[in-house]
Design a protein around this motif. Structure first.
Motif, PDB file in Angstrom:
ATOM      1  N   CYS A  25      -5.430  -1.863  -5.510  1.00  0.00           N
ATOM      2  CA  CYS A  25      -4.521  -2.738  -4.533  1.00  0.00           C
ATOM      3  C   CYS A  25      -3.617  -1.910  -3.729  1.00  0.00           C
ATOM      4  CB  CYS A  25      -4.266  -4.014  -5.088  1.00  0.00           C
ATOM      5  SG  CYS A  25      -5.550  -4.937  -5.400  1.00  0.00           S
ATOM      6  N   ARG A  26      -3.025  -1.105  -4.320  1.00  0.00           N
ATOM      7  CA  ARG A  26      -1.906  -0.191  -3.795  1.00  0.00           C
ATOM      8  C   ARG A  26      -2.248   0.978  -2.926  1.00  0.00           C
ATOM      9  NH1 ARG A  26       1.366   1.852  -8.797  1.00  0.00           N
ATOM     10  NH2 ARG A  26       2.267   3.159  -7.248  1.00  0.00           N
ATOM     11  N   SER A  27      -3.635   1.201  -3.016  1.00  0.00           N
ATOM     12  CA  SER A  27      -4.212   2.496  -2.273  1.00  0.00           C
ATOM     13  C   SER A  27      -4.601   2.289  -0.902  1.00  0.00           C
ATOM     14  CB  SER A  27      -5.140   3.075  -3.332  1.00  0.00           C
ATOM     15  OG  SER A  27      -4.593   3.417  -4.386  1.00  0.00           O
ATOM     16  N   GLU A  28      -4.294   2.976  -0.008  1.00  0.00           N
ATOM     17  CA  GLU A  28      -4.789   3.046   1.366  1.00  0.00           C
ATOM     18  C   GLU A  28      -6.469   3.412   1.393  1.00  0.00           C
ATOM     19  OE1 GLU A  28      -3.458   1.862   3.927  1.00  0.00           O
ATOM     20  OE2 GLU A  28      -1.247   2.496   4.138  1.00  0.00           O
ATOM     21  N   LYS A  84       0.988  -0.958   0.078  1.00  0.00           N
ATOM     22  CA  LYS A  84       0.058   0.141   0.207  1.00  0.00           C
ATOM     23  C   LYS A  84       0.977   1.269  -0.049  1.00  0.00           C
ATOM     24  CE  LYS A  84      -4.278  -1.834   0.322  1.00  0.00           C
ATOM     25  NZ  LYS A  84      -5.172  -1.603  -0.559  1.00  0.00           N
ATOM     26  N   ASP A  85       1.403   1.638  -1.304  1.00  0.00           N
ATOM     27  CA  ASP A  85       2.216   2.755  -1.205  1.00  0.00           C
ATOM     28  C   ASP A  85       1.627   4.105  -1.766  1.00  0.00           C
ATOM     29  OD1 ASP A  85       1.771   1.671  -3.880  1.00  0.00           O
ATOM     30  OD2 ASP A  85       3.798   1.963  -4.386  1.00  0.00           O
ATOM     31  N   VAL A  86       0.029   4.187  -2.109  1.00  0.00           N
ATOM     32  CA  VAL A  86      -0.292   5.205  -2.561  1.00  0.00           C
ATOM     33  C   VAL A  86      -1.422   5.563  -1.176  1.00  0.00           C
ATOM     34  CG1 VAL A  86      -2.019   6.189  -4.282  1.00  0.00           C
ATOM     35  CG2 VAL A  86      -0.440   4.534  -4.950  1.00  0.00           C
ATOM     36  N   GLY A 116       1.345  12.277   1.924  1.00  0.00           N
ATOM     37  CA  GLY A 116       0.845  11.337   1.176  1.00  0.00           C
ATOM     38  C   GLY A 116       0.721  11.729  -0.488  1.00  0.00           C
ATOM     39  N   GLU A 117       0.832  10.680  -1.195  1.00  0.00           N
ATOM     40  CA  GLU A 117       0.823  10.806  -2.533  1.00  0.00           C
ATOM     41  C   GLU A 117      -0.650  10.233  -3.187  1.00  0.00           C
ATOM     42  OE1 GLU A 117       3.653   8.824  -4.526  1.00  0.00           O
ATOM     43  OE2 GLU A 117       5.447  10.323  -3.652  1.00  0.00           O
ATOM     44  N   VAL A 118      -1.321  10.834  -4.166  1.00  0.00           N
ATOM     45  CA  VAL A 118      -2.403  10.359  -4.684  1.00  0.00           C
ATOM     46  C   VAL A 118      -2.417  10.134  -6.419  1.00  0.00           C
ATOM     47  CG1 VAL A 118      -3.744  11.891  -3.306  1.00  0.00           C
ATOM     48  CG2 VAL A 118      -3.146  12.690  -5.478  1.00  0.00           C
ATOM     49  N   VAL A 119      -3.000   9.242  -6.599  1.00  0.00           N
ATOM     50  CA  VAL A 119      -3.260   8.869  -8.089  1.00  0.00           C
ATOM     51  C   VAL A 119      -4.479   8.985  -8.582  1.00  0.00           C
ATOM     52  CG1 VAL A 119      -3.029   6.960  -9.696  1.00  0.00           C
ATOM     53  CG2 VAL A 119      -1.482   6.946  -7.895  1.00  0.00           C
TER      54      VAL A 119
END
Length: 302
Positions: free
Chosen positions: A209-212, A148-150, A176-179
């Motif tokens: 899947c990578r997002s919190e 979970k890196d996003v 934090g970072e957003v996509v």
């Protein structure tokens, strides 16, 4: 054999494409789909606030609806999928929708009539109505153990109603970072922001899947399928605190005050997502459970 006209429309949202694909995939035996409405017994019509009298406009300045989104039924029998309302103050709210809605065999929506804005002259007691959530395909959207890196995934094209800049701002307050999957909102090149457009299902699943968290904010009672899909991938959905979202998603979502979105999002991002049993809770939204009930209600009215 019931022949159904349910045309593909490239101008509507990814979420409506998902709903169309699911209803076609899970159609019962005895239902076939026709490319020509003249050969069909039933038209499935997507409704996002458009009105027949504005269909010939290239762009409706109040709602931004494209001309290509049809509002006229092409068959004598038709079903309306009622996705979202027009915003407060829209000219559409004073138009006469009675012929369109009252003559439909069925109106299907995740909304209850009392949650919608007051559509001019429309008496909901005269409308055949089925209240249901939309869904997700578990074969497509599932968590596979990704890191979970996003901080937050967001989708959409309309910043003012979808809270896109607010999400980015709040994420930056906590580092934090957003996509963003969607159109440009003027943030390309800004720190902590990465944008994609026209992504595949495989890439969409990876981003979930990578997002919190996943942003499911819609300011004028617009449904948001990404909240369900994200939850299936263990990204906790964020909704506005409105009855239409509380009703379906109270146990899977985090809710922010519609009058305090920016600071509300910052407070959310200062905490950890609550993902306990999220994958199990969201299973009730599997299309294999929801779509057959929709078809059952449609076929009862024919």
């Amino acid at each position: 054999m019931l022949k159904v006209y349910y045309p593909f429309n490239p101008h509507i949202s990814r979420a409506m494409h998902r709903i169309r694909a699911a209803l076609m995939k899970h159609a019962p035996p005895g239902v076939a789909f026709a490319d020509d409405p003249r050969e069909a017994d039933l038209h499935v019509l997507d409704f996002i606030g458009q009105h027949p009298t504005i269909e010939d406009r290239e762009l409706n300045p109040t709602t931004g609806l494209m001309r290509a989104v049809p509002s006229l039924p092409k068959c004598r029998n038709y079903v309306i999928l009622y996705h979202c309302t027009a915003p407060p103050g829209s000219e559409l709210l004073s138009m006469d929708y009675r012929p369109l809605f009252e003559n439909a065999r069925l109106v299907v929506s995740y909304l209850k009539p009392e949650w919608t804005w007051e559509w001019g002259k429309l008496d909901w007691s005269k409308v055949e109505y089925f209240h249901t959530p939309w869904g997700y395909e578990p074969e497509t959207f599932r968590y596979g153990g990704e890191s979970k890196d996003v901080l937050c995934l967001m989708t959409g094209y309309v910043d003012v109603t979808e809270g896109l800049r607010a999400v980015w701002w709040a994420a930056r307050q906590v580092g934090g970072e957003v996509v963003h999957v969607g159109g440009s909102i003027g943030l390309d090149g800004e720190p902590g922001y990465k944008r994609y457009e026209n992504v595949s299902d495989d890439l969409m699943r990876e981003l979930y899947c990578r997002s919190e968290y996943v942003n499911a904010i819609r300011a004028h009672h617009g449904f948001e399928v990404v909240g369900i899909e994200g939850a299936a991938c263990l990204a906790q959905p964020i909704y506005l605190d409105l009855p239409c979202y509380r009703h379906w998603f109270d146990d899977i979502g985090i809710f922010v005050d519609p009058d305090d979105v920016w600071d509300g999002l910052k407070r959310v991002f200062e905490t950890r997502p609550k993902r306990e049993n999220l994958a199990e809770k969201v299973k009730r939204f599997e299309w294999g459970k929801i779509a057959p009930r929709i078809w059952e209600e449609i076929l009862k009215r024919l």
